[in-house]
Design a protein around this motif. Structure first.
Motif, PDB file in Angstrom:
ATOM      1  N   SER A  84       0.868  -1.214   0.020  1.00  0.00           N
ATOM      2  CA  SER A  84      -0.084  -0.024   0.073  1.00  0.00           C
ATOM      3  C   SER A  84       0.775   1.413   0.129  1.00  0.00           C
ATOM      4  O   SER A  84       0.277   2.363  -0.217  1.00  0.00           O
ATOM      5  CB  SER A  84      -1.198   0.024   1.265  1.00  0.00           C
ATOM      6  OG  SER A  84      -0.256  -0.071   2.478  1.00  0.00           O
ATOM      7  N   SER A  85       2.083   1.146   0.327  1.00  0.00           N
ATOM      8  CA  SER A  85       2.924   2.483  -0.012  1.00  0.00           C
ATOM      9  C   SER A  85       3.006   2.914  -1.517  1.00  0.00           C
ATOM     10  O   SER A  85       3.342   4.050  -1.484  1.00  0.00           O
ATOM     11  CB  SER A  85       4.477   2.090   0.372  1.00  0.00           C
ATOM     12  OG  SER A  85       5.162   1.139  -0.327  1.00  0.00           O
ATOM     13  N   ALA A  86       2.618   2.028  -2.459  1.00  0.00           N
ATOM     14  CA  ALA A  86       2.601   2.170  -3.837  1.00  0.00           C
ATOM     15  C   ALA A  86       3.879   2.700  -4.434  1.00  0.00           C
ATOM     16  O   ALA A  86       4.172   3.339  -5.276  1.00  0.00           O
ATOM     17  CB  ALA A  86       1.640   3.233  -4.273  1.00  0.00           C
ATOM     18  N   ALA A  87       4.971   2.273  -3.657  1.00  0.00           N
ATOM     19  CA  ALA A  87       6.348   2.646  -4.036  1.00  0.00           C
ATOM     20  C   ALA A  87       6.779   1.765  -5.156  1.00  0.00           C
ATOM     21  O   ALA A  87       7.726   2.179  -5.919  1.00  0.00           O
ATOM     22  CB  ALA A  87       7.373   2.626  -2.663  1.00  0.00           C
ATOM     23  N   GLU A  88       6.374   0.596  -5.200  1.00  0.00           N
ATOM     24  CA  GLU A  88       7.113  -0.491  -6.093  1.00  0.00           C
ATOM     25  C   GLU A  88       5.989  -1.013  -6.955  1.00  0.00           C
ATOM     26  O   GLU A  88       5.083  -1.783  -6.598  1.00  0.00           O
ATOM     27  CB  GLU A  88       7.743  -1.624  -5.253  1.00  0.00           C
ATOM     28  CG  GLU A  88       8.595  -2.410  -6.336  1.00  0.00           C
ATOM     29  CD  GLU A  88       9.600  -3.272  -5.823  1.00  0.00           C
ATOM     30  OE1 GLU A  88      10.014  -4.526  -6.313  1.00  0.00           O
ATOM     31  OE2 GLU A  88       9.796  -3.328  -4.510  1.00  0.00           O
ATOM     32  N   GLN A  89       6.179  -0.630  -8.327  1.00  0.00           N
ATOM     33  CA  GLN A  89       5.029  -1.017  -9.330  1.00  0.00           C
ATOM     34  C   GLN A  89       5.248  -2.480  -9.881  1.00  0.00           C
ATOM     35  O   GLN A  89       6.368  -3.049 -10.040  1.00  0.00           O
ATOM     36  CB  GLN A  89       5.247   0.127 -10.575  1.00  0.00           C
ATOM     37  CG  GLN A  89       5.026   1.427 -10.252  1.00  0.00           C
ATOM     38  CD  GLN A  89       4.974   2.268 -11.576  1.00  0.00           C
ATOM     39  OE1 GLN A  89       5.456   1.708 -12.741  1.00  0.00           O
ATOM     40  NE2 GLN A  89       5.004   3.360 -11.555  1.00  0.00           N
ATOM     41  N   VAL A  90       3.895  -3.023 -10.018  1.00  0.00           N
ATOM     42  CA  VAL A  90       4.042  -4.314 -10.503  1.00  0.00           C
ATOM     43  C   VAL A  90       3.553  -4.244 -11.962  1.00  0.00           C
ATOM     44  O   VAL A  90       3.942  -4.815 -12.920  1.00  0.00           O
ATOM     45  CB  VAL A  90       3.220  -5.394  -9.742  1.00  0.00           C
ATOM     46  CG1 VAL A  90       3.171  -6.577 -10.148  1.00  0.00           C
ATOM     47  CG2 VAL A  90       3.828  -5.366  -8.280  1.00  0.00           C
ATOM     48  N   SER A  91       2.233  -3.618 -12.141  1.00  0.00           N
ATOM     49  CA  SER A  91       1.616  -3.610 -13.339  1.00  0.00           C
ATOM     50  C   SER A  91       0.630  -2.246 -13.479  1.00  0.00           C
ATOM     51  O   SER A  91      -0.338  -2.104 -12.453  1.00  0.00           O
ATOM     52  CB  SER A  91       0.992  -4.852 -13.744  1.00  0.00           C
ATOM     53  OG  SER A  91       0.071  -4.709 -14.936  1.00  0.00           O
ATOM     54  N   ILE A  92       0.813  -1.664 -14.032  1.00  0.00           N
ATOM     55  CA  ILE A  92       0.208  -0.292 -14.303  1.00  0.00           C
ATOM     56  C   ILE A  92      -0.945  -0.377 -15.692  1.00  0.00           C
ATOM     57  O   ILE A  92      -0.251  -0.337 -16.767  1.00  0.00           O
ATOM     58  CB  ILE A  92       1.018   1.240 -14.440  1.00  0.00           C
ATOM     59  CG1 ILE A  92       1.807   1.054 -13.118  1.00  0.00           C
ATOM     60  CG2 ILE A  92       0.063   2.251 -14.171  1.00  0.00           C
ATOM     61  CD1 ILE A  92       1.446   0.958 -11.733  1.00  0.00           C
ATOM     62  N   GLY A  93      -1.942  -0.547 -15.360  1.00  0.00           N
ATOM     63  CA  GLY A  93      -3.068  -0.415 -16.563  1.00  0.00           C
ATOM     64  C   GLY A  93      -3.441   0.865 -16.995  1.00  0.00           C
ATOM     65  O   GLY A  93      -3.103   2.013 -16.658  1.00  0.00           O
ATOM     66  N   ALA A  94      -3.913   1.147 -18.402  1.00  0.00           N
ATOM     67  CA  ALA A  94      -4.215   2.115 -19.132  1.00  0.00           C
ATOM     68  C   ALA A  94      -5.350   2.883 -18.249  1.00  0.00           C
ATOM     69  O   ALA A  94      -6.241   2.036 -17.571  1.00  0.00           O
ATOM     70  CB  ALA A  94      -4.660   1.827 -20.461  1.00  0.00           C
ATOM     71  N   ILE A  95      -5.353   4.175 -18.246  1.00  0.00           N
ATOM     72  CA  ILE A  95      -6.578   4.877 -17.858  1.00  0.00           C
ATOM     73  C   ILE A  95      -7.574   5.068 -18.851  1.00  0.00           C
ATOM     74  O   ILE A  95      -7.358   5.529 -20.057  1.00  0.00           O
ATOM     75  CB  ILE A  95      -5.983   6.375 -17.365  1.00  0.00           C
ATOM     76  CG1 ILE A  95      -5.009   6.154 -16.399  1.00  0.00           C
ATOM     77  CG2 ILE A  95      -7.120   7.185 -17.027  1.00  0.00           C
ATOM     78  CD1 ILE A  95      -4.130   7.544 -15.820  1.00  0.00           C
ATOM     79  N   VAL A  96      -8.639   4.493 -18.583  1.00  0.00           N
ATOM     80  CA  VAL A  96      -9.886   4.353 -19.448  1.00  0.00           C
ATOM     81  C   VAL A  96     -11.085   4.962 -19.028  1.00  0.00           C
ATOM     82  O   VAL A  96     -11.251   5.010 -17.572  1.00  0.00           O
ATOM     83  CB  VAL A  96     -10.061   3.031 -20.127  1.00  0.00           C
ATOM     84  CG1 VAL A  96      -8.977   2.681 -20.749  1.00  0.00           C
ATOM     85  CG2 VAL A  96     -10.518   2.160 -18.858  1.00  0.00           C
ATOM     86  N   SER A  97     -12.170   5.568 -19.749  1.00  0.00           N
ATOM     87  CA  SER A  97     -13.475   6.269 -19.306  1.00  0.00           C
ATOM     88  C   SER A  97     -14.391   5.262 -20.112  1.00  0.00           C
ATOM     89  O   SER A  97     -14.373   5.193 -21.433  1.00  0.00           O
ATOM     90  CB  SER A  97     -13.356   7.738 -19.431  1.00  0.00           C
ATOM     91  OG  SER A  97     -12.581   8.183 -19.006  1.00  0.00           O
ATOM     92  N   SER A  98     -15.546   4.764 -19.369  1.00  0.00           N
ATOM     93  CA  SER A  98     -16.555   4.271 -19.804  1.00  0.00           C
ATOM     94  C   SER A  98     -16.145   3.135 -20.828  1.00  0.00           C
ATOM     95  O   SER A  98     -16.811   3.211 -22.022  1.00  0.00           O
ATOM     96  CB  SER A  98     -17.349   5.107 -20.585  1.00  0.00           C
ATOM     97  OG  SER A  98     -17.789   6.184 -19.637  1.00  0.00           O
ATOM     98  N   ALA A  99     -15.194   2.383 -20.454  1.00  0.00           N
ATOM     99  CA  ALA A  99     -14.470   1.165 -21.358  1.00  0.00           C
ATOM    100  C   ALA A  99     -13.961   0.200 -20.532  1.00  0.00           C
ATOM    101  O   ALA A  99     -13.732   0.250 -19.349  1.00  0.00           O
ATOM    102  CB  ALA A  99     -13.439   2.239 -22.465  1.00  0.00           C
TER     103      ALA A  99
END
Length: 128
Positions: free
Chosen positions: A82-97
């Motif tokens: 939960s510190s969000a310091a180490e990324q594993v996978s970042i998905g695309a930012i999408v709206s209504s999709a």
């Protein structure tokens, strides 16, 4: 001269539009992939994720689908904790999709996920 003025005006308009976009200056997220019908699905609706806990097989890569039912932009960003310091996978930012993102194999344990646009939207992935 009119063409030059019109061309410069369009260039300024494009620059202003890009600068005012919600992701201006941000690192672009992973591109939205085609929706995988066999992928686990996280639904974003009313600025809440459902389910908030996903269980996946440890040590096996998988795809994760975000089904964003809101008009607001959302993504699923997976981190070690939960510190969000180490990324594993970042998905695309999408709206209504809906969008599917690749997730690398996760060692046995718990992982934190959130919407990088709305940090109050969170959940847990359990790899077992």
């Amino acid at each position: 001269m009119k063409r030059l003025t019109l061309g410069l005006g369009l260039l300024v308009l494009v620059a202003i539009t890009a600068a005012c976009s919600p992701t201006a200056g941000a690192t672009p997220p992973a591109s939205a992939g085609p929706v995988d019908p066999n992928a686990p699905v996280v639904v974003a609706q009313n600025n809440v994720f459902s389910p908030t806990t996903l269980t996946v097989k440890a040590d096996k890569a998988f795809s994760l689908t975000l089904d964003n039912k809101d008009s607001a932009p959302h993504n699923v960003a997976i981190y070690k904790d939960s510190s969000a310091a180490e990324q594993v996978s970042i998905g695309a930012i999408v709206s209504s999709a809906a969008a599917t993102q690749p997730v690398p194999a996760l060692a046995k344990g718990q992982y934190f996920f959130r919407c990088d646009v709305h940090h109050e939207m969170t959940g847990t992935i359990v790899a077992e």
